[in-house]
Design a protein around this motif. Structure first.
Motif, PDB file in Angstrom:
ATOM      1  N   TRP A  13       0.826  -1.206   0.000  1.00 38.43           N
ATOM      2  CA  TRP A  13       0.000   0.000   0.000  1.00 38.43           C
ATOM      3  C   TRP A  13       0.861   1.257   0.000  1.00 38.43           C
ATOM      4  O   TRP A  13       0.361   2.360  -0.007  1.00 38.43           O
ATOM      5  N   SER A  14       2.180   1.104   0.037  1.00 39.49           N
ATOM      6  CA  SER A  14       3.044   2.271   0.144  1.00 39.49           C
ATOM      7  C   SER A  14       3.157   3.037  -1.169  1.00 39.49           C
ATOM      8  O   SER A  14       3.582   4.165  -1.193  1.00 39.49           O
ATOM      9  N   ASP A  34      -7.515   9.352  -4.700  1.00 37.32           N
ATOM     10  CA  ASP A  34      -6.774   9.134  -5.945  1.00 37.32           C
ATOM     11  C   ASP A  34      -5.379   8.580  -5.705  1.00 37.32           C
ATOM     12  O   ASP A  34      -4.898   7.750  -6.466  1.00 37.32           O
ATOM     13  N   ALA A  35      -4.698   9.064  -4.670  1.00 38.67           N
ATOM     14  CA  ALA A  35      -3.330   8.631  -4.407  1.00 38.67           C
ATOM     15  C   ALA A  35      -3.143   8.480  -2.903  1.00 38.67           C
ATOM     16  O   ALA A  35      -3.186   9.471  -2.174  1.00 38.67           O
ATOM     17  N   LEU A  36      -2.937   7.255  -2.457  1.00 37.04           N
ATOM     18  CA  LEU A  36      -2.788   7.015  -1.028  1.00 37.04           C
ATOM     19  C   LEU A  36      -1.581   7.758  -0.457  1.00 37.04           C
ATOM     20  O   LEU A  36      -1.580   8.155   0.702  1.00 37.04           O
ATOM     21  N   GLY A  37      -0.555   7.968  -1.269  1.00 34.35           N
ATOM     22  CA  GLY A  37       0.628   8.678  -0.811  1.00 34.35           C
ATOM     23  C   GLY A  37       0.384  10.138  -0.501  1.00 34.35           C
ATOM     24  O   GLY A  37       1.164  10.774   0.203  1.00 34.35           O
ATOM     25  N   ALA A  38      -0.719  10.691  -1.007  1.00 33.00           N
ATOM     26  CA  ALA A  38      -1.029  12.105  -0.782  1.00 33.00           C
ATOM     27  C   ALA A  38      -1.892  12.326   0.458  1.00 33.00           C
ATOM     28  O   ALA A  38      -2.205  13.455   0.803  1.00 33.00           O
ATOM     29  N   VAL A  39      -2.265  11.250   1.140  1.00 35.40           N
ATOM     30  CA  VAL A  39      -3.127  11.332   2.314  1.00 35.40           C
ATOM     31  C   VAL A  39      -2.296  11.709   3.549  1.00 35.40           C
ATOM     32  O   VAL A  39      -1.154  11.258   3.699  1.00 35.40           O
ATOM     33  N   LEU A  43      -4.077   9.594   8.825  1.00 33.87           N
ATOM     34  CA  LEU A  43      -5.150   8.926   8.087  1.00 33.87           C
ATOM     35  C   LEU A  43      -4.578   7.791   7.242  1.00 33.87           C
ATOM     36  O   LEU A  43      -5.169   6.727   7.127  1.00 33.87           O
ATOM     37  N   ARG A  44      -3.408   8.016   6.679  1.00 33.33           N
ATOM     38  CA  ARG A  44      -2.743   6.992   5.869  1.00 33.33           C
ATOM     39  C   ARG A  44      -2.475   5.742   6.706  1.00 33.33           C
ATOM     40  O   ARG A  44      -2.670   4.618   6.267  1.00 33.33           O
ATOM     41  N   ALA A  45      -2.020   5.931   7.950  1.00 29.78           N
ATOM     42  CA  ALA A  45      -1.750   4.797   8.843  1.00 29.78           C
ATOM     43  C   ALA A  45      -3.027   4.004   9.100  1.00 29.78           C
ATOM     44  O   ALA A  45      -3.016   2.768   9.100  1.00 29.78           O
ATOM     45  N   LEU A  46      -4.143   4.713   9.297  1.00 29.82           N
ATOM     46  CA  LEU A  46      -5.427   4.052   9.515  1.00 29.82           C
ATOM     47  C   LEU A  46      -5.850   3.283   8.265  1.00 29.82           C
ATOM     48  O   LEU A  46      -6.279   2.117   8.349  1.00 29.82           O
ATOM     49  N   LEU A  47      -5.719   3.903   7.094  1.00 31.77           N
ATOM     50  CA  LEU A  47      -6.070   3.230   5.837  1.00 31.77           C
ATOM     51  C   LEU A  47      -5.175   2.012   5.604  1.00 31.77           C
ATOM     52  O   LEU A  47      -5.655   0.957   5.188  1.00 31.77           O
ATOM     53  N   ASP A  48      -3.865   2.149   5.861  1.00 33.67           N
ATOM     54  CA  ASP A  48      -2.957   1.017   5.696  1.00 33.67           C
ATOM     55  C   ASP A  48      -3.370  -0.153   6.581  1.00 33.67           C
ATOM     56  O   ASP A  48      -3.360  -1.299   6.145  1.00 33.67           O
ATOM     57  N   ALA A  49      -3.741   0.146   7.820  1.00 34.44           N
ATOM     58  CA  ALA A  49      -4.162  -0.909   8.745  1.00 34.44           C
ATOM     59  C   ALA A  49      -5.425  -1.594   8.241  1.00 34.44           C
ATOM     60  O   ALA A  49      -5.542  -2.828   8.286  1.00 34.44           O
TER      61      ALA A  49
END
Length: 131
Positions: A13-14, A34-39, A43-49
């Motif tokens: 997911w990185s 659109d781009a997980l890297g732009a989050v 929030l990105r940590a929560l989405l990754d989990a």
């Protein structure tokens, strides 16, 4: 509830390779990323989990056709719509004792059949010719 917009063949997911569709329990879209890297990082940590806890593998609901060529070209209906992919040989199909099957195509994408017996006679016949 999170659903991917298209298949993600690796649990990486990185990268900014995938887009995600956040869907409410009732089925309505809540957000589009659109781009997980732009989050934002928290929030990105929560989405990754959440993404890591989910199995993002298309479920084959019906087998339309399997060619006799090598690699064999499969045409299927999945829970994400129609798909075509190629399978080199029967070794790319795992059959655990629970009656399910996991198929790995030539590019490493996995597909699952939860219960091969529920494919119907034609679907089972097409499936079995690859084993």
């Amino acid at each position: 509830k999170q659903k991917t917009a298209y298949e993600i063949p690796k649990r990486d997911w990185s990268s900014d390779v995938c887009s995600s569709d956040l869907v409410a329990a009732a089925g309505g879209e809540l957000a589009w990323i659109d781009a997980l890297g732009a989050v934002e990082p928290s929030l990105r940590a929560l989405l990754d989990a959440e993404l890591s806890a989910r199995e993002l593998v298309p479920v084959i609901e019906r087998i339309e056709s399997v060619s006799d060529s090598e690699p064999a070209e499969w045409s299927v209906i999945t829970d994400r719509g129609p798909r075509m992919f190629k399978v080199r040989h029967g070794d790319d199909i795992a059959r655990p004792p629970d009656g399910s099957a996991t198929i790995t195509d030539t590019v490493g994408m996995r597909y699952v059949i939860p219960d091969v017996a529920k494919l119907g006679a034609r679907g089972r016949r097409l499936f079995e010719k690859m084993i």
